[in-house]
Design an enzyme around this catalytic site. Structure first.
Site, PDB file in Angstrom:
ATOM      1  N   GLU A   1       0.835  -1.214   0.000  1.00 19.56           N
ATOM      2  CA  GLU A   1       0.000   0.000   0.000  1.00 19.56           C
ATOM      3  C   GLU A   1       0.869   1.264   0.000  1.00 19.56           C
ATOM      4  OE1 GLU A   1      -3.702  -0.042   2.025  1.00 19.56           O
ATOM      5  OE2 GLU A   1      -3.902  -2.215   1.865  1.00 19.56           O
TER       6      GLU A   1
HETATM    7  N1  COS Z   1      -6.615  11.331  -3.744  1.00 20.82           N
HETATM    8  C1  COS Z   1      -7.271  11.845  -4.808  1.00 20.82           C
HETATM    9  N2  COS Z   1      -6.658  12.141  -5.972  1.00 20.82           N
HETATM   10  C2  COS Z   1      -5.328  11.918  -6.031  1.00 20.82           C
HETATM   11  C3  COS Z   1      -4.587  11.394  -4.961  1.00 20.82           C
HETATM   12  C4  COS Z   1      -5.281  11.111  -3.762  1.00 20.82           C
HETATM   13  N3  COS Z   1      -4.649  10.617  -2.708  1.00 20.82           N
HETATM   14  N4  COS Z   1      -3.291  11.288  -5.328  1.00 20.82           N
HETATM   15  C5  COS Z   1      -3.213  11.725  -6.592  1.00 20.82           C
HETATM   16  N5  COS Z   1      -4.439  12.114  -7.023  1.00 20.82           N
HETATM   17  C6  COS Z   1      -4.803  12.686  -8.329  1.00 20.82           C
HETATM   18  C7  COS Z   1      -3.976  13.922  -8.621  1.00 20.82           C
HETATM   19  O1  COS Z   1      -4.592  15.076  -8.062  1.00 20.82           O
HETATM   20  C8  COS Z   1      -3.941  13.952 -10.110  1.00 20.82           C
HETATM   21  O2  COS Z   1      -5.157  14.468 -10.567  1.00 20.82           O
HETATM   22  P1  COS Z   1      -5.234  15.471 -11.862  1.00 20.82           P
HETATM   23  O3  COS Z   1      -4.854  14.636 -13.039  1.00 20.82           O
HETATM   24  O4  COS Z   1      -6.657  15.914 -11.909  1.00 20.82           O
HETATM   25  O5  COS Z   1      -4.260  16.562 -11.602  1.00 20.82           O
HETATM   26  C9  COS Z   1      -3.897  12.494 -10.471  1.00 20.82           C
HETATM   27  O6  COS Z   1      -4.437  11.777  -9.368  1.00 20.82           O
HETATM   28  C10 COS Z   1      -2.494  11.990 -10.741  1.00 20.82           C
HETATM   29  O7  COS Z   1      -1.753  12.210  -9.582  1.00 20.82           O
HETATM   30  P2  COS Z   1      -0.153  12.376  -9.594  1.00 20.82           P
HETATM   31  O8  COS Z   1       0.247  13.277 -10.724  1.00 20.82           O
HETATM   32  O9  COS Z   1       0.263  12.746  -8.238  1.00 20.82           O
HETATM   33  O10 COS Z   1       0.325  10.899  -9.949  1.00 20.82           O
HETATM   34  P3  COS Z   1       1.762  10.263  -9.906  1.00 20.82           P
HETATM   35  O11 COS Z   1       1.928   9.410 -11.079  1.00 20.82           O
HETATM   36  O12 COS Z   1       2.783  11.332  -9.625  1.00 20.82           O
HETATM   37  O13 COS Z   1       1.689   9.238  -8.655  1.00 20.82           O
HETATM   38  C11 COS Z   1       1.913   8.447  -6.423  1.00 20.82           C
HETATM   39  C12 COS Z   1       1.535   9.573  -7.415  1.00 20.82           C
HETATM   40  C13 COS Z   1       3.410   8.170  -6.359  1.00 20.82           C
HETATM   41  C14 COS Z   1       1.424   9.026  -5.121  1.00 20.82           C
HETATM   42  C15 COS Z   1       1.154   7.138  -6.732  1.00 20.82           C
HETATM   43  O14 COS Z   1       1.616   6.564  -7.929  1.00 20.82           O
HETATM   44  C16 COS Z   1       1.272   6.106  -5.626  1.00 20.82           C
HETATM   45  O15 COS Z   1       0.606   6.209  -4.598  1.00 20.82           O
HETATM   46  N6  COS Z   1       2.109   5.059  -5.830  1.00 20.82           N
HETATM   47  C17 COS Z   1       2.166   3.936  -4.913  1.00 20.82           C
HETATM   48  C18 COS Z   1       1.166   2.920  -5.305  1.00 20.82           C
HETATM   49  C19 COS Z   1       0.921   1.946  -4.222  1.00 20.82           C
HETATM   50  O16 COS Z   1       0.671   2.303  -3.071  1.00 20.82           O
HETATM   51  N7  COS Z   1       0.965   0.686  -4.570  1.00 20.82           N
HETATM   52  C20 COS Z   1       0.754  -0.327  -3.602  1.00 20.82           C
HETATM   53  C21 COS Z   1       0.048  -1.433  -4.221  1.00 20.82           C
HETATM   54  S1  COS Z   1      -1.618  -1.355  -4.124  1.00 20.82           S
HETATM   55  S2  COS Z   1      -1.988  -2.488  -2.584  1.00 20.82           S
END
Ligand code: COS
Length: 382
Positions: free
Chosen positions: A363
């Site tokens: 996560e």
């Molecule tokens: N809640 C709501 N919206 C969100 C959000 C959240 N927590 N995080 C990002 N978003 C939205 C952003 O606002 C953006 O929206 P817009 O396109 O309208 O601007 C969109 O989603 C893309 O977000 P962002 O540009 O931040 O995406 P990234 O590719 O930079 O990724 C991270 C961000 C690194 C935070 C994400 O890829 C991540 O959480 N990775 C880890 C995944 C994970 O936990 N995997 C575990 C396996 S699943 S059990």
């Protein structure tokens, strides 16, 4: 409060007794057999554990986040694999549907999720899309003539996939990046969907992760969860709350390890006195307790913020970072306090040490939590 205080106190009391009397004695067996016994799963269903977070109108208990966290902490006092049995149903496997589902989708699936009749899984990660979740390659092509999306690709490390009846799958319907990702509710029995063998893992035996493969799987358009292109945001919102829940489990596991450490240090004698008389042992207990209390306070504060409707993306990342790193240190100290026994399987401490290692990875790794915190802080700072 979703429940009145008395009912909630009774629920916590019942679950604490279930953990102590039913689950803890079976920890060794579950680790050895890599299976949760069927009768235990039935008892979990009867206790309502599969529906803790599902709204009451769909047969769940409808707990708010503060209440759910109390249960996550109580469940953390036993092997994490026990909680994992119903963890996807109350968390990442159901919450996309709760947040973004239509009334029809909710009415169709949620009651069976709440009762545990069907098991759910969350399928985001892929062989080449882990931390970079927005780079998923699984394709979902719309076939207008048939009114279906055709899914092709594969998912990796999917918790409970071998038992799952329903997957929330993030797949690409548009161009590159987050905005090209859409979420789907995919029943397991659709032709072309196959699940791999459970992986052999470092810990958490009894909880399984598998690959899930899609080979021209035709998913009816009515199973799309939210609008096209909204799937990544749904996944992120699901993960925000998932990270908070996991943080509660980390706190519970740390409390359990501290209890074990204190018990062992009181019994074991060296140099003519119990280990607990040695200040170096006391320091390990004290550091563990202080860090655990701090993590617990943060978990509770973040849960309250979520219940108040605040944006908790950064709070959840910070809470998971603090709580998962904390339980890693506590488990390491527990092994040290046990000394030689800490390395021996029969004492169970080495098993916890391996089990809690996952919390810093799944996560969202600690590195991802840090980058979310930094990004949010910098955003707020302009
Ligand atoms: N809640 C709501 N919206 C969100 C959000 C959240 N927590 N995080 C990002 N978003 C939205 C952003 O606002 C953006 O929206 P817009 O396109 O309208 O601007 C969109 O989603 C893309 O977000 P962002 O540009 O931040 O995406 P990234 O590719 O930079 O990724 C991270 C961000 C690194 C935070 C994400 O890829 C991540 O959480 N990775 C880890 C995944 C994970 O936990 N995997 C575990 C396996 S699943 S059990």
């Amino acid at each position: 409060m979703a429940l009145d205080q008395d009912t909630y106190d009774q629920l916590i009391d019942t679950i604490t007794r279930f953990v102590t009397e039913r689950l803890r004695p079976l920890e060794g067996q579950v680790a050895e057999t890599d299976e949760i016994p069927d009768d235990l799963i039935e008892e979990m269903k009867e206790l309502g554990l599969f529906g803790l977070s599902i709204p009451e109108e769909f047969g769940g208990l409808g707990l708010n986040m503060t209440e759910e966290i109390g249960i996550a902490i109580a469940m953390g006092h036993t092997s994490p694999a026990m909680r994992s049995t119903f963890g996807t149903n109350i968390g990442i496997g159901s919450q996309g549907l709760v947040m973004a589902g239509t009334d029809e989708q909710k009415a169709k699936w949620l009651p069976k999720i709440a009762s545990g009749e069907i098991i759910t899984s969350f399928a985001l990660t892929e062989p080449s899309a882990g931390s970079d979740a927005a780079s998923v390659k699984t394709k979902a092509d719309y076939d207008e003539a048939k009114g279906v999306y055709r899914l092709n690709g594969s998912k990796r490390y999917i918790t409970n996939a071998d038992k799952a009846d329903l997957f929330t799958v993030m797949a690409r319907t548009g161009g590159e990046g987050a905005r090209g990702v859409t979420a789907f509710l995919v029943p397991r029995d659709l032709p072309g969907l196959s699940v791999g063998q459970p992986e052999r893992k470092m810990g958490q035996q009894g909880a399984h992760v598998c690959d899930v493969n899609f080979d021209d799987v035709e998913v009816p358009a009515e199973n799309r969860l939210g609008a096209e292109g909204e799937g990544f945001k749904v996944a992120m919102r699901v993960l925000d709350r998932g990270r908070l829940h996991i943080s509660g489990v980390c706190v519970g596991a740390a409390e359990r390890l501290i209890e074990d450490m204190v018990g062992y240090a009181g019994e074991r004698e060296q140099f003519g006195k119990p280990l607990s008389d040695f200040q170096m042992i006391q320091a390990q207990i004290a550091d563990s307790k202080a860090e655990c209390m701090a993590a617990r306070a943060l978990v509770e504060q973040t849960a309250k913020k979520r219940d108040a409707g605040e944006n908790i993306t950064m709070d959840c990342a910070a809470t998971k970072l603090i709580a998962s790193e904390m339980v890693g240190r506590v488990a390491d100290r527990a092994v040290q306090v046990y000394g030689g026994a800490g390395y021996i399987a029969d004492y169970g401490v080495e098993r916890f040490y391996r089990d809690v290692r996952l919390f810093r990875i799944y996560e969202g790794t600690s590195e991802i939590q840090r980058s979310i915190i930094a990004r949010e802080v910098m955003k707020a700072g302009g």
